[in-house]
Design a protein around this motif. Structure first.
Motif, PDB file in Angstrom:
ATOM      1  N   ARG A   1      -0.062  -4.342   3.761  1.00  0.00           N
ATOM      2  CA  ARG A   1      -1.462  -4.516   4.136  1.00  0.00           C
ATOM      3  C   ARG A   1      -1.555  -5.742   5.035  1.00  0.00           C
ATOM      4  O   ARG A   1      -0.954  -6.771   4.768  1.00  0.00           O
TER       5      ARG A   1
ATOM      6  N   PHE B   1       5.797   3.003   1.311  1.00  0.00           N
ATOM      7  CA  PHE B   1       4.740   1.999   1.319  1.00  0.00           C
ATOM      8  C   PHE B   1       4.690   1.267   2.648  1.00  0.00           C
ATOM      9  O   PHE B   1       5.624   1.308   3.435  1.00  0.00           O
TER      10      PHE B   1
ATOM     11  N   TRP C   1      -3.319   6.589   5.347  1.00  0.00           N
ATOM     12  CA  TRP C   1      -3.645   5.240   4.874  1.00  0.00           C
ATOM     13  C   TRP C   1      -4.529   5.329   3.646  1.00  0.00           C
ATOM     14  O   TRP C   1      -5.072   6.392   3.318  1.00  0.00           O
ATOM     15  N   GLU C   2      -4.724   4.234   2.942  1.00  0.00           N
ATOM     16  CA  GLU C   2      -5.462   4.239   1.675  1.00  0.00           C
ATOM     17  C   GLU C   2      -6.912   4.677   1.825  1.00  0.00           C
ATOM     18  O   GLU C   2      -7.526   5.113   0.860  1.00  0.00           O
TER      19      GLU C   2
ATOM     20  N   VAL D   1       0.857  -1.180   0.000  1.00  0.00           N
ATOM     21  CA  VAL D   1       0.000   0.000   0.000  1.00  0.00           C
ATOM     22  C   VAL D   1       0.894   1.231   0.000  1.00  0.00           C
ATOM     23  O   VAL D   1       1.630   1.471   0.962  1.00  0.00           O
TER      24      VAL D   1
END
Length: 79
Positions: free
Chosen positions: A76, A73, A25-26, A4
């Motif tokens: 996850r 990154f 975060w995403e 991620v």
């Protein structure tokens, strides 16, 4: 994919070291990094890729944040 890419706020210290302060975060949530426990060159076995791994404390949990050449990154969590 277990990798991620995240937006990171970081600063350069007096000694020139790069220190991450927070990440997004995403899902758009921002997390402050309480402290960096360790910094080492390492490969991510879960997500693939290599770089500088920062072992960080975030809300009482240990997390790994990687700086890979020019991107940040995280891995996850998988069940």
């Amino acid at each position: 994919m277990n990798k991620v890419y995240v937006d990171v706020t970081a600063e350069f210290g007096r000694e020139g070291g790069l220190v991450p302060i927070s990440f997004i975060w995403e899902d758009g949530r921002k997390y402050d990094i309480d402290r960096v426990l360790k910094k080492e060159r390492c490969a991510s076995r879960k997500a693939g890729g290599t770089g500088i791994m920062y072992t960080c404390m975030v809300q009482g949990q240990e997390s790994h944040l990687f700086f890979e050449v020019d991107k940040w990154f995280m891995e996850r969590k998988t069940s």
